[in-house]
Design a protein around this motif. Structure first.
Motif, short mmCIF file in Angstrom:
data_model
loop_
_atom_site.label_atom_id
_atom_site.label_comp_id
_atom_site.label_asym_id
_atom_site.label_seq_id
_atom_site.Cartn_x
_atom_site.Cartn_y
_atom_site.Cartn_z
N TYR A 1 0.82 -1.22 0.00
CA TYR A 1 0.00 0.00 0.00
C TYR A 1 0.85 1.27 0.00
O TYR A 1 0.40 2.32 -0.42
N ALA A 2 2.08 1.15 0.50
CA ALA A 2 2.96 2.32 0.58
C ALA A 2 3.67 2.62 -0.73
O ALA A 2 4.40 3.60 -0.83
N ASN A 3 3.46 1.79 -1.74
CA ASN A 3 4.07 1.99 -3.07
C ASN A 3 5.59 1.88 -3.05
O ASN A 3 6.27 2.50 -3.88
N THR A 4 6.16 1.08 -2.14
CA THR A 4 7.62 1.01 -2.06
C THR A 4 8.24 0.07 -3.08
O THR A 4 9.43 0.16 -3.35
N ARG A 5 7.46 -0.88 -3.61
CA ARG A 5 7.99 -1.87 -4.54
C ARG A 5 9.25 -2.53 -3.94
O ARG A 5 10.24 -2.74 -4.64
N TYR A 6 9.15 -2.86 -2.66
CA TYR A 6 10.25 -3.50 -1.94
C TYR A 6 9.81 -4.90 -1.51
O TYR A 6 8.68 -5.10 -1.05
N THR B 1 -6.00 3.56 -18.55
CA THR B 1 -4.70 2.88 -18.66
C THR B 1 -4.21 2.41 -17.30
O THR B 1 -3.22 1.69 -17.23
N ALA B 2 -4.87 2.81 -16.23
CA ALA B 2 -4.35 2.61 -14.87
C ALA B 2 -4.84 1.32 -14.25
O ALA B 2 -5.82 0.71 -14.69
N THR B 3 -4.17 0.93 -13.16
CA THR B 3 -4.66 -0.14 -12.32
C THR B 3 -5.73 0.42 -11.39
O THR B 3 -6.07 1.61 -11.45
N VAL B 4 -6.28 -0.44 -10.53
CA VAL B 4 -7.27 -0.03 -9.54
C VAL B 4 -6.73 -0.42 -8.16
O VAL B 4 -5.81 -1.23 -8.05
N LEU B 5 -7.32 0.14 -7.09
CA LEU B 5 -6.80 -0.12 -5.75
C LEU B 5 -7.93 -0.51 -4.81
O LEU B 5 -8.82 0.29 -4.53
N PRO B 6 -7.90 -1.75 -4.27
CA PRO B 6 -8.86 -2.14 -3.24
C PRO B 6 -8.44 -1.60 -1.88
O PRO B 6 -7.30 -1.83 -1.44
N VAL B 7 -9.32 -0.87 -1.24
CA VAL B 7 -9.08 -0.34 0.10
C VAL B 7 -10.31 -0.61 0.95
O VAL B 7 -11.40 -0.15 0.62
N LYS B 8 -10.12 -1.39 2.00
CA LYS B 8 -11.22 -1.76 2.88
C LYS B 8 -12.32 -2.41 2.04
O LYS B 8 -12.06 -3.39 1.34
N ASP B 9 -13.53 -1.87 2.07
CA ASP B 9 -14.62 -2.50 1.32
C ASP B 9 -14.91 -1.78 0.01
O ASP B 9 -15.98 -1.92 -0.57
N LYS B 10 -13.91 -1.03 -0.48
CA LYS B 10 -14.11 -0.24 -1.69
C LYS B 10 -13.01 -0.51 -2.71
O LYS B 10 -11.91 -0.93 -2.36
N LEU B 11 -13.34 -0.22 -3.97
CA LEU B 11 -12.38 -0.29 -5.06
C LEU B 11 -12.22 1.12 -5.61
O LEU B 11 -13.20 1.73 -6.06
N LEU B 12 -11.00 1.66 -5.57
CA LEU B 12 -10.74 3.01 -6.04
C LEU B 12 -10.29 2.97 -7.49
O LEU B 12 -9.38 2.23 -7.85
N LEU C 1 -3.45 6.17 9.17
CA LEU C 1 -4.04 7.50 9.00
C LEU C 1 -5.37 7.43 8.25
O LEU C 1 -6.12 8.42 8.24
N ASN C 2 -5.63 6.27 7.62
CA ASN C 2 -6.82 6.08 6.80
C ASN C 2 -6.92 7.18 5.72
O ASN C 2 -7.94 7.83 5.55
N LEU C 3 -5.82 7.33 5.00
CA LEU C 3 -5.77 8.31 3.92
C LEU C 3 -5.23 7.65 2.65
O LEU C 3 -4.29 6.86 2.70
N VAL C 4 -5.84 8.01 1.53
CA VAL C 4 -5.40 7.58 0.21
C VAL C 4 -4.72 8.76 -0.47
O VAL C 4 -5.19 9.91 -0.36
N TYR C 5 -3.62 8.47 -1.18
CA TYR C 5 -2.86 9.53 -1.84
C TYR C 5 -2.76 9.24 -3.34
O TYR C 5 -2.51 8.10 -3.74
N TYR C 6 -2.92 10.27 -4.15
CA TYR C 6 -2.80 10.13 -5.60
C TYR C 6 -2.61 11.51 -6.21
O TYR C 6 -2.69 12.54 -5.50
N GLY C 7 -2.34 11.56 -7.51
CA GLY C 7 -2.14 12.83 -8.18
C GLY C 7 -3.09 13.01 -9.35
O GLY C 7 -3.56 12.05 -9.94
N ARG D 1 -7.00 11.82 0.68
CA ARG D 1 -8.45 11.68 0.88
C ARG D 1 -8.77 10.56 1.88
O ARG D 1 -8.03 9.59 2.00
N ASP D 2 -9.90 10.72 2.54
CA ASP D 2 -10.47 9.67 3.38
C ASP D 2 -11.17 8.68 2.45
O ASP D 2 -12.11 9.06 1.74
N PRO D 3 -10.74 7.41 2.42
CA PRO D 3 -11.36 6.46 1.48
C PRO D 3 -12.80 6.10 1.83
O PRO D 3 -13.53 5.63 0.97
#
Length: 602
Positions: free
Chosen positions: A43-48, A175-186, A268-274, A299-301
């Protein structure tokens, strides 16, 4: 919309019964380094990855373990997921999805082949790419090129639900992927070059019902912004609303597409994007700051409400979309433990912010050739605090019409585009795949017609002058000091996503088709192998039956490879990229293949 081939399953997904609380399934998988459960690694986008069987000492012995042809040409961005003993592989348009049995040498368990109207292809900017599928609660989720969001049963490929997220006839695509967060799909939307109005939308994971939608520009109520509570650089935005930064109703076709990467902080229950570029590319036609294009959002998801925003490139004149990854780390900076967000922006500056408050901590160039702005104003007492100090010579909004501004660095590709970086907590370095490209930019007047290009600029691109002669670098970045630690020159842009591992190895791919492995501390090249086509996919790793594997999609394309992918030859075609990358055809050709690597058996 679908045809599934059930070739026998008999494979455990390894996540047990359906969880009581949606998202438990994702978090359980993300805690297991043997699996790769999300496109960005976590979720942190570290690709580690914590896997350490492959090390700096033995990576030179890597061999191809197996490969898989996707059956599709054009640009293969994103990468596969591994859930238990199953690998999920996707393709660019027509967006075929495969489930492969890792216990049976990659045997196809099922395939999903959507029947999309090919009319969506002309409204897809910069190739027909897709950045991959997502997994949650026993389902595979993805958004097709035509902006249809689909949920598939992970075991059978059966479609559970689908929903239309956009209209290609208006220039909306995906063109993008999607992100499941809790009971939602962003889910985001593409189409900034067609005058769409960008948005982020949350759908119910189980049913596909829309829960909320937050637009990038427009009335505060439609942005899900509270002027008294949503802040920018520590201050409530108040009357500094989106509408006041647009002339008339321009915001209705204002761009701000959301086609990049999303990260999430569960604590923090926050989603980040641009959000992306404002429309048109001709800045004279849209006076004002054009909020909230080119903006980092928190944003609050649950509700979609924005906690804070930061517009990195007000009144964009160069197409410097702010959609690049937001990497979340907990680090000590200036002697204080902070919850950080690091964002290497298209505009050539890498930003380090406090992700809880949106406070700007560091903003520095991560390629020395960046010249469109001299710096970001870091003086909190200044009226221009947080804004780029634009160099007039490289503005594309010169006095008079049809002025060709020359020598602008970076080009519209940005110092990096969507190709995601990696972060190693062992070195505390960020590994950035970058473009070393400059441009000439000539705006022209354009009118809006739904579904037609709304660009209004002619571009030409070329390698950064007075430099190493290549068009890319692979760079190790210190986000706390805002400094380059080391940088490896490449012949072409590095359009592949990076991977960092606990074995002190960092992987990336090149447009010629090489998978490369370098030492995480020094950047020393340790291994390379040329795959059948240029790599714009993102390297990932997993473990199966006690062995660590590294995998990457090859298949040249994307914006940098659009000339090859779409058969274009005019120098200014592909929004200026074709001429700049003309030499790429001498090094690679179209393809679509997954290549999987492992150490030889001892």
């Amino acid at each position: 919309m679908k045809r599934a081939f059930l070739l026998g399953f008999g494979v455990a997904l390894g996540v047990g019964a359906a969880p009581a609380i949606a998202n438990d399934s994702v978090e359980t998988i993300l805690k297991d380094p043997k699996q790769w459960g999300i496109q960005t690694g976590d979720y942190a986008n570290t690709r580690y990855s914590k896997l350490d069987q492959i090390t700096a000492k033995n990576v030179g012995k890597l061999q191809v373990a197996w490969s898989f042809s996707t059956g599709v040409l054009r640009g293969h961005e994103g990468g596969p997921l591994v859930i238990g003993d199953v690998m999920y592989v996707h393709t660019p348009f027509p967006n075929t999805v495969y489930a492969l049995d890792l216990n049976q040498e990659g045997k196809i368990i099922w395939r999903y082949e959507p029947k999309q109207d090919p009319g969506v292809v002309p409204v897809m900017c910069c190739d027909t790419v897709n950045r991959g599928v997502a997994y949650a609660d026993g389902m595979i989720f993805f958004q097709q090129a035509d902006a249809t969001v689909v949920a598939l049963d992970a075991k059978t490929g059966e479609k559970k639900w689908s929903v239309v997220n956009g209209d290609p006839k208006k220039g909306e695509s995906n063109t993008a992927t999607v992100l499941p967060v809790k009971d939602k799909l962003l889910v985001g939307i593409s189409g900034g070059e067609f005058g769409v109005r960008g948005h982020l939308t949350a759908y119910d994971l189980k049913t596909g019902k829309q829960v909320w939608r937050a637009y990038s520009m427009g009335p505060d109520s439609e942005l899900l912004v509270d002027p008294a509570k949503t802040t920018e650089l520590g201050k409530p935005i108040g009357e500094n609303s989106s509408l006041k930064t647009w002339e008339g109703d321009q915001w209705k076709t204002g761009g701000g597409a959301t086609w990049g990467w999303y990260s999430y902080d569960p604590k923090l229950n926050l989603v980040y994007y641009g959000s992306g570029n404002p429309s048109t590319w001709n800045p004279k036609q849209r006076p004002g700051d054009n909020k909230w294009s080119m903006t980092i959002w928190a944003r609050d998801p649950d509700t979609g409400m924005a906690k804070w925003v930061y517009q990195v490139t007000p009144h964009d004149e160069w197409d410097y979309d702010a959609v690049n990854e937001m990497i979340l780390t907990d680090q000590k900076i200036d002697g204080k433990e902070r919850k950080l967000l690091t964002h290497p922006d298209r505009n050539g500056f890498s930003y380090t912010l406090d992700r809880e408050t949106g406070e700007l901590l560091v903003a520095e160039k991560y390629d020395p050739v960046v010249n469109w702005a001299s710096k970001i104003d870091m003086d909190k007492s200044s009226k221009t605090y947080g804004r780029p100090m634009v160099v007039a010579k490289y503005s594309t909004e010169q006095n008079g019409e049809d002025v060709n501004s020359q020598g602008i660095c970076p080009s519209a590709l940005g110092t990096k585009d969507q190709q995601p970086s990696a972060y190693s907590p062992k070195t505390e370095l960020f590994y950035l795949p970058t473009n070393h490209v400059c441009m000439d930019y000539e705006p022209f007047r354009v009118s809006y017609t739904a579904g037609q290009p709304y660009v209004g600029a002619t571009l030409s691109m070329y390698p950064a002058p007075n430099s190493h002669g290549g068009m890319g670098n692979f760079t190790a970045w210190d986000n706390k000091k805002g400094k380059i630690v080391w940088s490896l020159p490449e012949r072409f842009s590095v359009w592949s996503g990076a991977l960092a591992t606990a074995g002190d190895v960092v992987f990336y791919g090149t447009l010629e088709g090489y998978l490369k492995a370098v030492d995480a501390k020094t950047g020393k090249e340790l291994y390379k192998f040329k795959t059948p086509s240029g790599i714009i996919g993102n390297v990932m790793t997993y473990e199966h039956k006690g062995k660590q594997y590294v995998a990457v999609l090859s298949g040249v394309g994307g914006w940098a490879g659009i000339g090859l992918a779409a058969g274009l030859s005019g120098g200014n075609e592909g929004l200026g990229a074709v001429g700049g990358y003309a030499a790429l055809a001498s090094y690679t050709a179209l393809g679509g293949q997954l290549t999987v690597f492992a150490l030889p058996d001892s």
